[in-house]
Design an enzyme around this catalytic site. Structure first.
Site, PDB file in Angstrom:
ATOM      1  N   VAL A  72       0.834  -1.173   0.174  1.00  0.00           N
ATOM      2  CA  VAL A  72       0.084  -0.415  -0.130  1.00  0.00           C
ATOM      3  C   VAL A  72       1.157   0.885  -0.544  1.00  0.00           C
ATOM      4  O   VAL A  72       2.427   1.434   0.493  1.00  0.00           O
ATOM      5  CB  VAL A  72      -0.498  -0.346   1.308  1.00  0.00           C
ATOM      6  CG1 VAL A  72      -1.607   1.061   1.218  1.00  0.00           C
ATOM      7  CG2 VAL A  72      -1.783  -0.948   0.989  1.00  0.00           C
ATOM      8  N   CYS A  73       0.420   2.104  -1.032  1.00  0.00           N
ATOM      9  CA  CYS A  73       0.974   3.614  -0.933  1.00  0.00           C
ATOM     10  C   CYS A  73       1.351   4.225   1.087  1.00  0.00           C
ATOM     11  O   CYS A  73       0.555   4.055   1.640  1.00  0.00           O
ATOM     12  CB  CYS A  73       0.589   4.784  -1.644  1.00  0.00           C
ATOM     13  SG  CYS A  73       1.550   5.883  -2.090  1.00  0.00           S
TER      14      CYS A  73
END
EC number: 2.3.2.23
Length: 184
Positions: free
Chosen positions: A84-85
């Site tokens: 996930v970013c």
């Protein structure tokens, strides 16, 4: 709270006592999986994902690392690794948050409000900006293909059967048998 380890234990127990299914990876309390359902009234509502969570030694002062184990089509999630970013969590993380916040706030917000201008999945970001209906269709296809309860390690009780082969059993089928070896 007197120490990060006590806080880690408390937050993990709180998560385990909630409605989320938690599966520990090792004997320690730093790595585990959580079954996460897509937010209602979103493109991802039909999906169920297995999320890997790793708690750093400095938790809760440092944010956890989270990633999707089964595939998801989203601009801010790397399609192959499931990462996930980091900005999504790191920029807003505070020791005031706990693990439940990840599953009740951070991940739902990520899925409800993708940010195509800061992508980890360039294809998803480009498609979202260029052709929204095609993007939405691809999200739904990924949910149907990769995000069913059994993909997240949470088989539906009414469909579970000891007689169904697992993915590993499929992989070791007779098609892979070495020619010339006699069958037992």
């Amino acid at each position: 709270m007197s120490s990060p380890s006590k806080r880690r234990e408390m937050d993990l127990m709180k998560l385990m006592m909630s409605d989320y299914k938690v599966e520990m990876i090792n004997d320690g309390m730093q790595e585990f999986y959580v079954v996460f359902h897509g937010p209602k009234e979103s493109l991802y509502q039909a999906g169920v994902w297995r999320i890997r969570v790793e708690l750093p030694d400095a938790y809760p002062y440092k944010s956890p690392s989270i990633g999707f184990v089964n595939r998801i089509f989203h601009p801010n999630v790397d399609e192959m690794s499931g990462s996930v970013c980091l900005d999504v969590i790191n920029q807003t993380w505070s020791p005031m948050f706990d693990l439940i916040n990840i599953f009740e706030a951070f991940l739902p917000q990520l899925l409800l409000y993708p940010n195509p201008s800061d992508p980890l999945n360039g294809e998803a970001a480009a498609l979202m900006m260029r052709d929204r209906p095609a993007y939405e269709q691809r999200v739904k296809e990924y949910c149907e293909r990769y995000a069913k309860p059994e993909d997240a390690g949470a088989p539906p009780e009414e469909n579970s059967s000891d007689e169904e082969p697992t993915e590993d059993e499929y992989d070791s089928s007779d098609e892979d048998a070495v020619p010339g070896n006699p069958d037992p």
